[in-house]
Design a protein around this motif. Structure first.
Motif, PDB file in Angstrom:
ATOM      1  N   TRP A 294      -8.858  -5.873   4.648  1.00  0.00           N
ATOM      2  CA  TRP A 294     -10.142  -6.175   4.021  1.00  0.00           C
ATOM      3  C   TRP A 294     -10.099  -5.934   2.519  1.00  0.00           C
ATOM      4  CZ3 TRP A 294     -13.749  -9.270   4.894  1.00  0.00           C
ATOM      5  CH2 TRP A 294     -15.012  -9.140   4.309  1.00  0.00           C
ATOM      6  N   ASP A 295      -9.401  -4.897   2.105  1.00  0.00           N
ATOM      7  CA  ASP A 295      -9.239  -4.635   0.672  1.00  0.00           C
ATOM      8  C   ASP A 295      -8.523  -5.815   0.005  1.00  0.00           C
ATOM      9  OD1 ASP A 295      -9.183  -2.713  -1.698  1.00  0.00           O
ATOM     10  OD2 ASP A 295      -7.052  -3.156  -1.462  1.00  0.00           O
ATOM     11  N   ARG A 296      -7.478  -6.344   0.677  1.00  0.00           N
ATOM     12  CA  ARG A 296      -6.731  -7.485   0.112  1.00  0.00           C
ATOM     13  C   ARG A 296      -7.608  -8.723   0.059  1.00  0.00           C
ATOM     14  NH1 ARG A 296      -5.270 -10.744  -2.362  1.00  0.00           N
ATOM     15  NH2 ARG A 296      -3.258 -11.801  -2.614  1.00  0.00           N
TER      16      ARG A 296
ATOM     17  N   ASN B 214       0.813  -1.209   0.000  1.00  0.00           N
ATOM     18  CA  ASN B 214       0.000   0.000   0.000  1.00  0.00           C
ATOM     19  C   ASN B 214       0.850   1.264   0.000  1.00  0.00           C
ATOM     20  OD1 ASN B 214      -3.206  -0.267   0.476  1.00  0.00           O
ATOM     21  ND2 ASN B 214      -2.172  -2.078   1.277  1.00  0.00           N
TER      22      ASN B 214
ATOM     23  N   GLY C   8     -10.607  -8.826  -0.497  1.00  0.00           N
ATOM     24  CA  GLY C   8     -11.609  -8.657  -1.542  1.00  0.00           C
ATOM     25  C   GLY C   8     -11.070  -8.827  -2.951  1.00  0.00           C
ATOM     26  N   GLN C   9      -9.765  -9.105  -3.088  1.00  0.00           N
ATOM     27  CA  GLN C   9      -9.172  -9.292  -4.414  1.00  0.00           C
ATOM     28  C   GLN C   9      -9.622 -10.637  -5.011  1.00  0.00           C
ATOM     29  OE1 GLN C   9      -7.371  -6.796  -5.881  1.00  0.00           O
ATOM     30  NE2 GLN C   9      -7.930  -5.662  -4.027  1.00  0.00           N
TER      31      GLN C   9
ATOM     32  N   THR D  75      -1.454   4.122  -2.207  1.00  0.00           N
ATOM     33  CA  THR D  75      -2.901   4.108  -1.988  1.00  0.00           C
ATOM     34  C   THR D  75      -3.258   5.078  -0.856  1.00  0.00           C
ATOM     35  OG1 THR D  75      -2.868   2.373  -0.299  1.00  0.00           O
ATOM     36  CG2 THR D  75      -2.934   1.654  -2.605  1.00  0.00           C
ATOM     37  N   GLU D  76      -4.532   5.393  -0.766  1.00  0.00           N
ATOM     38  CA  GLU D  76      -4.966   6.306   0.300  1.00  0.00           C
ATOM     39  C   GLU D  76      -4.627   5.728   1.670  1.00  0.00           C
ATOM     40  OE1 GLU D  76      -6.339   9.300   2.582  1.00  0.00           O
ATOM     41  OE2 GLU D  76      -5.973   9.327   0.429  1.00  0.00           O
ATOM     42  N   LEU D  77      -4.896   4.433   1.867  1.00  0.00           N
ATOM     43  CA  LEU D  77      -4.570   3.799   3.145  1.00  0.00           C
ATOM     44  C   LEU D  77      -3.056   3.765   3.361  1.00  0.00           C
ATOM     45  CD1 LEU D  77      -7.150   0.874   3.058  1.00  0.00           C
ATOM     46  CD2 LEU D  77      -7.125   2.749   4.707  1.00  0.00           C
TER      47      LEU D  77
ATOM     48  N   GLY E 261      -8.638  -1.805   7.175  1.00  0.00           N
ATOM     49  CA  GLY E 261      -9.000  -1.404   5.811  1.00  0.00           C
ATOM     50  C   GLY E 261      -8.102  -2.045   4.768  1.00  0.00           C
ATOM     51  N   MET E 262      -6.791  -2.042   5.034  1.00  0.00           N
ATOM     52  CA  MET E 262      -5.839  -2.668   4.108  1.00  0.00           C
ATOM     53  C   MET E 262      -6.110  -4.165   3.974  1.00  0.00           C
ATOM     54  SD  MET E 262      -2.106  -1.120   4.986  1.00  0.00           S
ATOM     55  CE  MET E 262      -1.744   0.629   4.954  1.00  0.00           C
TER      56      MET E 262
END
Length: 218
Positions: free
Chosen positions: A69-71, A38, A73-74, A43-45, A66-67
């Motif tokens: 959960w984003d991962r 990140n 969701g890949q 990225t923003e995070l 947040g980081m």
């Protein structure tokens, strides 16, 4: 399969996480890798995390969550994932539970790698790393170099990292007991935890871990 891997420093989490993820064909989601990715990608995070770190402050749980959960969701994590280093505390565990429930998902297992404290100290304090290439790692007792202080691979100088000394290792263990160990009880209440001895060869520990997973026995 969705798995959380827990254990103190020196338990071999990184090694086991990579092997288990490969065996199960799911991504290994490491907190360290998340932060590096990140931040390097801007990225923003990642920008938020970098600002906290540069100010000498801890990155807030919501940024870390947040980081992660984003991962998760890949696309490559659609069939599951193995979390290594996350959740780090009960607040992050609660947040993870909430996000999974919202998505109609749940964890399958939490594997707790157990190793005696004195063994942790021996493993970490005995580590010696090559100054030329940090991937060349030796141990004064378990995998000593042919010549003391000299890397077998390239002839570079072997050294002990500052944070690998006994006092620092014991402080890291205290932090683990205070911050991370409570998540084991949190997940035990959900019937998800299996404790596995991290003593023995890498292959033996991997076998125990695989056998502890739902549907993997035999």
């Amino acid at each position: 399969m969705r798995i959380v891997l827990v254990g103190p420093p020196g338990a071999g989490k990184g090694t086991q996480a990579a092997l288990l993820a490969e065996n199960l064909s799911i991504p290994h989601v490491s907190t360290g890798d998340l932060f590096r990715a990140n931040i390097s990608q801007g990225t923003e995070l990642g920008r938020q995390a970098k600002a906290y770190m540069e100010a000498g402050n801890l990155v807030p749980d919501e940024v870390t969550v947040g980081m992660a959960w984003d991962r998760m969701g890949q696309p490559d994590a659609a069939g599951g994932f193995l979390l290594d280093g996350f959740p780090r505390n009960v607040a992050q565990a609660v947040a993870l539970d909430g996000l999974l429930k919202e998505a109609g998902l749940e964890l399958d297992a939490v594997l707790d790698l157990e190793v005696p404290e004195d063994e942790v100290v021996k493993r970490i304090a005995g580590r010696r790393i090559c100054r030329n290439d940090s991937s060349h790692v030796f141990h004064v007792e378990y995998s000593p170099p042919e010549r003391e202080g000299v890397c077998d691979v390239c002839g570079g100088e072997l050294y002990q990292r500052e944070d690998d000394n006994e006092d620092t290792v014991r402080r890291r263990l205290e932090v683990y007991h205070e911050e991370t160990e409570p998540i084991i009880d949190y997940f035990k209440a959900q019937g998800l935890v299996t404790t596995i001895s991290a003593l023995g060869s890498v292959a033996e520990v991997t076998r125990r871990a695989m056998e502890a997973l739902p549907g993997q026995r035999g």
